[in-house]
Each structure stands twice: as structure tokens, then as C-alpha cells.
Design a protein around this motif. Structure first.
Motif, mmCIF file in Angstrom:
data_model
loop_
_atom_site.group_PDB
_atom_site.id
_atom_site.type_symbol
_atom_site.label_atom_id
_atom_site.label_comp_id
_atom_site.label_asym_id
_atom_site.label_seq_id
_atom_site.Cartn_x
_atom_site.Cartn_y
_atom_site.Cartn_z
ATOM 1 N N MET A 163 -86.546 -19.380 6.702
ATOM 2 C CA MET A 163 -85.756 -19.138 5.513
ATOM 3 C C MET A 163 -84.329 -19.635 5.763
ATOM 4 S SD MET A 163 -85.225 -15.543 3.549
ATOM 5 C CE MET A 163 -84.651 -15.572 1.896
ATOM 6 N N ARG A 164 -83.673 -20.080 4.716
ATOM 7 C CA ARG A 164 -82.295 -20.567 4.825
ATOM 8 C C ARG A 164 -81.335 -19.431 4.508
ATOM 9 N NH1 ARG A 164 -79.734 -25.145 5.740
ATOM 10 N NH2 ARG A 164 -81.686 -26.262 5.839
ATOM 11 N N TYR A 165 -80.359 -19.239 5.417
ATOM 12 C CA TYR A 165 -79.320 -18.226 5.255
ATOM 13 C C TYR A 165 -77.963 -18.917 5.211
ATOM 14 C CZ TYR A 165 -82.939 -14.883 6.559
ATOM 15 O OH TYR A 165 -84.083 -14.132 6.592
ATOM 16 N N TYR A 166 -77.034 -18.307 4.511
ATOM 17 C CA TYR A 166 -75.685 -18.841 4.350
ATOM 18 C C TYR A 166 -74.700 -17.814 4.890
ATOM 19 C CZ TYR A 166 -78.160 -22.032 1.345
ATOM 20 O OH TYR A 166 -79.044 -22.963 0.870
ATOM 21 N N ILE A 167 -73.780 -18.259 5.736
ATOM 22 C CA ILE A 167 -72.829 -17.351 6.369
ATOM 23 C C ILE A 167 -71.419 -17.723 5.907
ATOM 24 C CG2 ILE A 167 -71.905 -16.479 8.541
ATOM 25 C CD1 ILE A 167 -74.666 -17.222 9.782
ATOM 26 N N ASP A 168 -70.844 -16.866 5.090
ATOM 27 C CA ASP A 168 -69.492 -17.065 4.576
ATOM 28 C C ASP A 168 -68.508 -16.323 5.459
ATOM 29 O OD1 ASP A 168 -70.681 -18.339 2.371
ATOM 30 O OD2 ASP A 168 -70.822 -16.460 1.273
ATOM 31 N N ILE A 169 -67.332 -16.911 5.664
ATOM 32 C CA ILE A 169 -66.285 -16.304 6.491
ATOM 33 C C ILE A 169 -65.044 -16.109 5.631
ATOM 34 C CG2 ILE A 169 -64.789 -16.601 8.515
ATOM 35 C CD1 ILE A 169 -67.686 -16.248 9.278
ATOM 36 N N GLU A 170 -64.431 -14.944 5.756
ATOM 37 C CA GLU A 170 -63.162 -14.748 5.061
ATOM 38 C C GLU A 170 -62.210 -13.897 5.883
ATOM 39 O OE1 GLU A 170 -62.872 -11.997 1.555
ATOM 40 O OE2 GLU A 170 -65.040 -11.944 1.814
ATOM 41 N N PHE B 153 -66.852 -20.647 1.985
ATOM 42 C CA PHE B 153 -68.251 -20.522 1.579
ATOM 43 C C PHE B 153 -69.109 -21.523 2.334
ATOM 44 C CE2 PHE B 153 -66.120 -18.729 -2.112
ATOM 45 C CZ PHE B 153 -66.906 -17.622 -2.353
ATOM 46 N N ASP B 154 -70.218 -21.049 2.869
ATOM 47 C CA ASP B 154 -71.187 -21.901 3.551
ATOM 48 C C ASP B 154 -72.056 -22.568 2.486
ATOM 49 O OD1 ASP B 154 -73.181 -23.046 5.057
ATOM 50 O OD2 ASP B 154 -73.740 -21.210 6.110
ATOM 51 N N CYS B 155 -71.921 -23.867 2.351
ATOM 52 C CA CYS B 155 -72.679 -24.614 1.339
ATOM 53 C C CYS B 155 -73.963 -25.223 1.900
ATOM 54 C CB CYS B 155 -71.811 -25.726 0.749
ATOM 55 S SG CYS B 155 -70.365 -25.107 -0.111
ATOM 56 N N GLU B 156 -74.055 -25.308 3.224
ATOM 57 C CA GLU B 156 -75.210 -25.951 3.846
ATOM 58 C C GLU B 156 -76.279 -24.953 4.271
ATOM 59 O OE1 GLU B 156 -74.086 -28.601 6.965
ATOM 60 O OE2 GLU B 156 -72.421 -29.402 5.800
ATOM 61 N N GLY B 157 -75.864 -23.830 4.815
ATOM 62 C CA GLY B 157 -76.814 -22.843 5.303
ATOM 63 C C GLY B 157 -77.434 -23.255 6.624
ATOM 64 N N ILE B 158 -78.264 -22.373 7.140
ATOM 65 C CA ILE B 158 -78.939 -22.603 8.412
ATOM 66 C C ILE B 158 -80.333 -21.988 8.328
ATOM 67 C CG2 ILE B 158 -77.925 -20.505 9.407
ATOM 68 C CD1 ILE B 158 -77.916 -21.940 12.127
ATOM 69 N N THR C 63 -64.297 -11.281 8.111
ATOM 70 C CA THR C 63 -65.578 -10.816 7.611
ATOM 71 C C THR C 63 -66.550 -11.982 7.570
ATOM 72 O OG1 THR C 63 -64.471 -9.177 6.219
ATOM 73 C CG2 THR C 63 -66.752 -9.677 5.683
ATOM 74 N N ALA C 64 -67.756 -11.752 8.063
ATOM 75 C CA ALA C 64 -68.850 -12.719 7.956
ATOM 76 C C ALA C 64 -69.918 -12.081 7.076
ATOM 77 C CB ALA C 64 -69.421 -13.050 9.329
ATOM 78 N N SER C 65 -70.269 -12.776 6.004
ATOM 79 C CA SER C 65 -71.282 -12.269 5.074
ATOM 80 C C SER C 65 -72.478 -13.205 5.077
ATOM 81 C CB SER C 65 -70.709 -12.194 3.657
ATOM 82 O OG SER C 65 -69.575 -11.368 3.627
ATOM 83 N N VAL C 66 -73.670 -12.628 5.099
ATOM 84 C CA VAL C 66 -74.901 -13.412 5.081
ATOM 85 C C VAL C 66 -75.511 -13.329 3.687
ATOM 86 C CG1 VAL C 66 -77.226 -13.651 6.036
ATOM 87 C CG2 VAL C 66 -75.333 -12.978 7.530
ATOM 88 N N ARG C 67 -75.775 -14.510 3.107
ATOM 89 C CA ARG C 67 -76.444 -14.603 1.812
ATOM 90 C C ARG C 67 -77.805 -15.271 1.989
ATOM 91 N NH1 ARG C 67 -74.275 -18.526 -1.091
ATOM 92 N NH2 ARG C 67 -72.864 -19.283 0.516
ATOM 93 N N ASP C 68 -78.722 -14.969 1.072
ATOM 94 C CA ASP C 68 -80.001 -15.668 1.067
ATOM 95 C C ASP C 68 -79.931 -16.857 0.117
ATOM 96 O OD1 ASP C 68 -80.233 -14.603 -1.508
ATOM 97 O OD2 ASP C 68 -81.758 -13.145 -0.933
ATOM 98 N N GLU C 69 -81.032 -17.549 -0.054
ATOM 99 C CA GLU C 69 -81.069 -18.757 -0.877
ATOM 100 C C GLU C 69 -80.726 -18.504 -2.337
ATOM 101 O OE1 GLU C 69 -85.035 -19.935 0.137
ATOM 102 O OE2 GLU C 69 -84.327 -21.247 1.726
ATOM 103 N N SER C 70 -80.967 -17.295 -2.824
ATOM 104 C CA SER C 70 -80.663 -16.978 -4.223
ATOM 105 C C SER C 70 -79.234 -16.478 -4.400
ATOM 106 C CB SER C 70 -81.649 -15.930 -4.748
ATOM 107 O OG SER C 70 -81.443 -14.690 -4.096
ATOM 108 N N GLY C 71 -78.489 -16.365 -3.282
ATOM 109 C CA GLY C 71 -77.104 -15.905 -3.342
ATOM 110 C C GLY C 71 -76.940 -14.417 -3.132
ATOM 111 N N GLY C 72 -78.039 -13.715 -2.929
ATOM 112 C CA GLY C 72 -77.973 -12.271 -2.693
ATOM 113 C C GLY C 72 -77.356 -11.939 -1.349
ATOM 114 N N MET C 73 -76.433 -10.977 -1.350
ATOM 115 C CA MET C 73 -75.763 -10.551 -0.120
ATOM 116 C C MET C 73 -76.718 -9.660 0.684
ATOM 117 S SD MET C 73 -72.797 -11.116 1.244
ATOM 118 C CE MET C 73 -71.914 -11.643 -0.195
#
Length: 77
Positions: free
Chosen positions: A1-8, A15-20, A53-63
Motif C-alpha cells: 500500500m502507498r503511504y504519504y508522510i507529511d512534515i510540519e 506535503f508528501d506528493c509521491e508517497g512510499i 509533526t509527521a503525519s501518515v496519510r493513506d491513498e485516499s488522503g485519510g489521516m
């Protein structure tokens, strides 16, 4: 699954636009913590107080997860 890690921090939001691609949420949590620890090495230099803060989002943008790192330095004496 692809996850996105945003840092603030208090000044910026990246915003992480690529994901991992990671196997599961536990791996995404570990990656978020590794990222925030890596970023703090540079971000906290010269600051007496800050937070990251590091936030993890899923592919649909859900935190899914959030990790917060606080720094408070005091001069003694």
C-alpha cells in the motif's frame, strides 16, 4: 500500500506528493518516526523551542497516524 508522510513545524508544512510503498501501517509508523528524527537534526539548530509533526496519510488522503517531536532548551546558570 502507498503511504504519504507529511512534515510540519510551526513555520512550514511539507506535503508528501509521491508517497512510499510499505507493507502495512506499522511500517508506515516506523518510517514516519525515522523521517521526523532525520528532519529534526537540521530543523532544531539554533532554536530554543520548536515542534515537528509527521503525519501518515493513506491513498485516499485519510489521516492514519501522527507523531510529534517537541524540543525545549533551557540555559542554566
Amino acid at each position: 500500500m502507498r503511504y504519504y508522510i507529511d512534515i510540519e513545524d510551526r513555520q512550514r508544512h511539507s506535503f508528501d506528493c509521491e508517497g512510499i510503498e510499505l507493507p502495512d501501517l506499522e511500517a508506515a509508523k516506523a518510517e514516519a518516526i525515522a523521517v521526523i528524527l532525520d528532519v529534526c537534526r537540521d530543523a532544531f539548530i539554533g532554536r530554543m523551542q520548536d515542534e515537528l509533526t509527521a503525519s501518515v496519510r493513506d491513498e485516499s488522503g485519510g489521516m492514519l497516524f501522527r507523531a510529534k517531536l517537541l524540543l525545549h532548551k533551557e540555559r542554566l546558570g
